[in-house]
Design a protein around this motif. Structure first.
Motif, short mmCIF file in Angstrom:
data_model
loop_
_atom_site.label_atom_id
_atom_site.label_comp_id
_atom_site.label_asym_id
_atom_site.label_seq_id
_atom_site.Cartn_x
_atom_site.Cartn_y
_atom_site.Cartn_z
N TYR A 1 69.09 -28.15 33.26
CA TYR A 1 67.78 -28.64 33.70
C TYR A 1 67.12 -29.53 32.65
CZ TYR A 1 67.86 -25.79 37.88
OH TYR A 1 68.20 -25.27 39.11
N GLY A 2 67.94 -30.12 31.79
CA GLY A 2 67.38 -31.01 30.77
C GLY A 2 66.90 -32.33 31.32
N SER A 3 67.45 -32.75 32.47
CA SER A 3 67.08 -34.05 33.04
C SER A 3 67.53 -34.09 34.50
CB SER A 3 67.74 -35.20 32.26
OG SER A 3 69.15 -35.02 32.20
N PHE A 4 67.13 -35.15 35.20
CA PHE A 4 67.53 -35.42 36.59
C PHE A 4 67.16 -34.28 37.54
CE2 PHE A 4 70.42 -37.91 33.92
CZ PHE A 4 70.14 -39.18 34.41
N GLY A 5 66.12 -33.53 37.22
CA GLY A 5 65.69 -32.44 38.08
C GLY A 5 66.67 -31.29 38.12
N GLY A 6 67.62 -31.27 37.19
CA GLY A 6 68.69 -30.29 37.18
C GLY A 6 69.96 -30.90 37.75
N TRP A 7 71.08 -30.68 37.08
CA TRP A 7 72.34 -31.24 37.54
C TRP A 7 73.49 -30.30 37.22
CZ3 TRP A 7 75.86 -32.64 33.59
CH2 TRP A 7 75.31 -32.73 32.30
N ALA B 1 53.11 -38.90 23.66
CA ALA B 1 52.74 -37.73 24.47
C ALA B 1 52.73 -38.10 25.96
CB ALA B 1 51.38 -37.21 24.04
N LEU B 2 52.21 -39.28 26.26
CA LEU B 2 52.19 -39.73 27.64
C LEU B 2 53.61 -39.92 28.18
CD1 LEU B 2 50.68 -40.73 30.15
CD2 LEU B 2 50.60 -43.02 29.09
N ARG B 3 54.50 -40.49 27.36
CA ARG B 3 55.89 -40.68 27.79
C ARG B 3 56.56 -39.33 28.03
NH1 ARG B 3 53.87 -44.57 28.63
NH2 ARG B 3 54.13 -46.64 27.72
N LEU B 4 56.24 -38.33 27.24
CA LEU B 4 56.80 -36.99 27.44
C LEU B 4 56.34 -36.40 28.77
CD1 LEU B 4 56.48 -35.62 23.82
CD2 LEU B 4 58.57 -35.46 25.20
N ILE B 5 55.08 -36.60 29.09
CA ILE B 5 54.57 -36.10 30.38
C ILE B 5 55.24 -36.84 31.53
CG2 ILE B 5 52.52 -35.93 31.83
CD1 ILE B 5 50.88 -35.60 29.25
N GLU B 6 55.37 -38.16 31.41
CA GLU B 6 56.02 -38.95 32.46
C GLU B 6 57.48 -38.53 32.63
OE1 GLU B 6 53.40 -43.06 31.81
OE2 GLU B 6 55.36 -42.82 30.86
N PHE B 7 58.14 -38.27 31.52
CA PHE B 7 59.54 -37.81 31.57
C PHE B 7 59.62 -36.48 32.31
CE2 PHE B 7 63.08 -35.35 29.79
CZ PHE B 7 64.14 -36.23 29.96
N GLY B 8 58.68 -35.57 32.01
CA GLY B 8 58.65 -34.28 32.67
C GLY B 8 58.43 -34.42 34.16
N MET B 9 57.52 -35.30 34.56
CA MET B 9 57.25 -35.48 36.00
C MET B 9 58.45 -36.05 36.73
SD MET B 9 53.26 -36.65 36.40
CE MET B 9 53.41 -38.16 35.44
N GLU B 10 59.22 -36.90 36.06
CA GLU B 10 60.38 -37.50 36.71
C GLU B 10 61.59 -36.58 36.71
OE1 GLU B 10 63.30 -41.44 36.40
OE2 GLU B 10 61.58 -41.23 35.04
N HIS B 11 61.83 -35.89 35.60
CA HIS B 11 63.07 -35.13 35.45
C HIS B 11 62.91 -33.62 35.59
CE1 HIS B 11 65.63 -38.51 34.22
NE2 HIS B 11 64.51 -39.01 33.69
N ASP B 12 61.71 -33.13 35.61
CA ASP B 12 61.45 -31.69 35.79
C ASP B 12 60.15 -31.55 36.58
OD1 ASP B 12 61.69 -28.98 35.59
OD2 ASP B 12 61.19 -28.86 33.46
N ARG C 1 57.27 -27.98 30.83
CA ARG C 1 58.18 -26.97 30.29
C ARG C 1 58.85 -27.50 29.03
NH1 ARG C 1 63.46 -26.12 30.31
NH2 ARG C 1 63.83 -27.92 31.67
N ALA C 2 58.94 -26.64 28.02
CA ALA C 2 59.56 -27.03 26.76
C ALA C 2 60.87 -26.27 26.59
CB ALA C 2 58.63 -26.74 25.59
N GLY C 3 61.97 -27.00 26.48
CA GLY C 3 63.28 -26.40 26.25
C GLY C 3 64.12 -27.33 25.41
N PRO C 4 65.07 -26.81 24.64
CA PRO C 4 65.91 -27.68 23.79
C PRO C 4 66.60 -28.78 24.58
CG PRO C 4 66.26 -25.36 23.25
CD PRO C 4 65.41 -25.38 24.47
N ALA C 5 67.25 -28.43 25.69
CA ALA C 5 67.99 -29.45 26.46
C ALA C 5 67.06 -30.52 26.99
CB ALA C 5 68.75 -28.79 27.60
N LYS C 6 65.89 -30.12 27.44
CA LYS C 6 64.95 -31.08 28.01
C LYS C 6 64.42 -32.04 26.93
CE LYS C 6 60.61 -31.32 30.62
NZ LYS C 6 59.57 -30.53 31.30
N LEU C 7 64.00 -31.51 25.80
CA LEU C 7 63.44 -32.37 24.75
C LEU C 7 64.53 -33.20 24.08
CD1 LEU C 7 60.74 -30.01 23.22
CD2 LEU C 7 60.48 -31.80 24.94
N GLU C 8 65.74 -32.65 23.98
CA GLU C 8 66.85 -33.44 23.45
C GLU C 8 67.18 -34.59 24.41
OE1 GLU C 8 69.90 -30.56 22.89
OE2 GLU C 8 68.92 -29.63 21.17
#
Length: 491
Positions: A139-145, A258-269, A275-282
């Motif tokens: 679940y680090g990206s792409f809504g989970g894969w 910070a804004l890019r992190l939120i946008e990334f979260g909305m697109e990929h999670d 949510r904060a997780g190693p795979a997601k932030l990496e």
């Protein structure tokens, strides 16, 4: 000598594999063979099903296609191809293998899901009686894969192993509808990627896993999560910097990150964007490094300071236990440390190999190399290209580009060979007499181009053709001439 049969089509190897199975093969074996063949073609970015269906329309030997088309009618990953395979078989009107009607005739049973403490990694296990399907999801990206998938003999043993990996892993029984939704969404996340990093089992079992998925009941279509509003995003950023006071400066560059992190979260999670997780932030850092998320140099520097704090703040917000929170921050810091180093500066290029030298020798090396090559770029019709002077070939291009007007492109120029060799000597510092002579001539008032001309003339006078035709010179004679090279200092 036995004659080797020639392949008539690119599919003969596949057709032969199905012929070897025979009409009475075990259906599970047919499923596994078909899935593995489809996986090999998928990995090679080729579409076996489409090719065989096309072949069915023009073949003179339809009996060879019955078995593979019967398998594709059930196991092809595209619904249109499954339908096309069925239509082709109907048109042939030929007897089918005994196993054909028994493919994917399974009944799903219990379903479980395990999840790590961060929500980064999850596995879904579905029982089908004498075997099971295990799907690993990132679940680090792409809504989970789906990162891996496999058919296993004992799903309960696999579930026990998953639970034993880490005592912080949670597990729960889920409905068949939930299992379908989670697995289907994750497969979609894998297919969205051009080159997903999947395991070998995924390639082998992809087609069969998708066939087993189709035996699960589909849930009602869920509503898409509501994205955070601009106002909500601003409030989140404000609260983050308030929580990070004393650890992190509140700058415009940091707020953009910070804004890019939120946008990334909305697109990929989208269901848990903060949510904060190693795979997601990496994954966020990976997207920055790949250029999919654009940051200025200043914002990139701000990210290096901000991301570990972001991990701590939102990890605490998620209620992570202390050891998991510590591991999260360390994982983020390690990923930042592993980033590709920035491109070397010109100074770094000039100082290559100077490690361990005393300061006075480092300074001499720098002066010598900058004298040899003041510029590390060449002009092209459309751009300016930086070359690597540590590469002798690129070093010669730099020299000949600088003095291009003095040489004839059509004829080998002895002076060009001498000049590039002198520059090589100055760059490498061997023989030392070349640089010593250059320093004397410079001290006497000569300009750099005049100094190079004097050194080049000394070497050019001593270049002779060797037995193999290459130019060579007597080093002792050359060094002696350099020692004698001098001019009267200007008044």
């Amino acid at each position: 000598m036995t004659e080797v049969p020639q392949l008539e089509t690119p599919f003969d190897e596949v057709l032969n594999a199905f012929a070897e199975l025979g009409d009475d093969a075990d259906p599970t074996r047919v499923e596994l063979v078909t899935s593995e063949i489809l996986g090999e073609w998928w990995e090679a970015d080729d579409d076996l099903a489409a090719g065989l269906i096309d072949l069915a329309e023009r073949t003179a030997r339809p009996e060879r296609l019955v078995a593979p088309l019967a398998a594709l009618r059930v196991l092809a990953t595209d619904a249109g191809q499954r339908e096309a395979a069925a239509l082709a078989l109907e048109k042939f009107g030929l007897p089918e293998p005994a196993w054909a009607a028994r493919l994917n005739q399974v009944t799903p049973g219990e379903c479980w899901r395990t999840t790590d403490v961060y929500g980064d990694e999850s596995s879904v296990v579905v029982s089908f009686g004498d075997h099971g399907l295990v799907v690993s999801i990132n679940y680090g990206s792409f809504g989970g894969w789906v990162s891996d998938a496999a058919i296993v003999e004992s799903p309960r043993e696999v579930l026990a192993d998953l639970r034993a990996v880490d005592e912080s892993v949670t597990s729960e029984e889920i409905s068949q509808e939930q299992a379908y939704e989670v697995i289907a969404d994750a497969f979609a996340g894998t297919e969205w990627q051009a080159e997903p990093e999947v395991g070998e089992d995924f390639v082998r079992f992809r087609a069969l896993a998708l066939a087993r998925l189709r035996t699960l009941p589909e849930p009602p279509e869920a509503d898409a999560p509501e994205p955070l509003t601009v106002e909500e995003q601003a409030e989140i950023i404000d609260s983050f910097f308030a929580a990070a006071a004393g650890e992190l400066g509140d700058s415009e560059d940091a707020r953009v990150v910070a804004l890019r992190l939120i946008e990334f979260g909305m697109e990929h999670d989208p269901r848990r964007p903060l949510r904060a997780g190693p795979a997601k932030l990496e994954s966020f850092v990976d997207f920055v490094d790949d250029g999919q998320i654009e940051l200025t140099d200043e914002q990139d520097a701000a990210m290096a300071a901000l991301l570990p704090v972001w991990a701590r703040v939102f990890g605490e917000r998620d209620g992570l236990p202390e050891d998991a929170l510590t591991a999260l921050v360390e994982a983020v810091e390690d990923r930042l440390d592993d980033r590709e180093p920035e491109a070397e500066s010109a100074l770094d290029v000039y100082l290559a190999g100077s490690e361990g030298l005393p300061p006075d020798e480092v300074q001499d090396l720098l002066e010598r190399r900058q004298f040899a090559l003041p510029s590390l770029t060449v002009e092209t019709e459309d751009d300016e290209v930086e070359l690597d002077p540590s590469d002798p070939g690129q070093r010669r291009v730099l020299v000949l580009s600088e003095f291009a007007a003095e040489f004839d492109d059509d004829e080998p120029d002895l002076r060009a060979v001498a000049l590039t060799t002198v520059v090589d000597q100055l760059w490498d510092g061997e023989p030392a007499e070349t640089w010593a002579a250059a320093q004397r001539l410079t001290a006497a008032g000569l300009e750099r181009d005049e100094v190079l001309a004097e050194l080049t003339a000394v070497l050019e006078d001593r270049l002779v053709a060797g037995e193999d035709g290459d130019l060579e010179f007597d080093l002792d004679d050359y060094v002696a001439a350099l020692d004698e090279l001098d001019v009267e200092p200007e008044d």
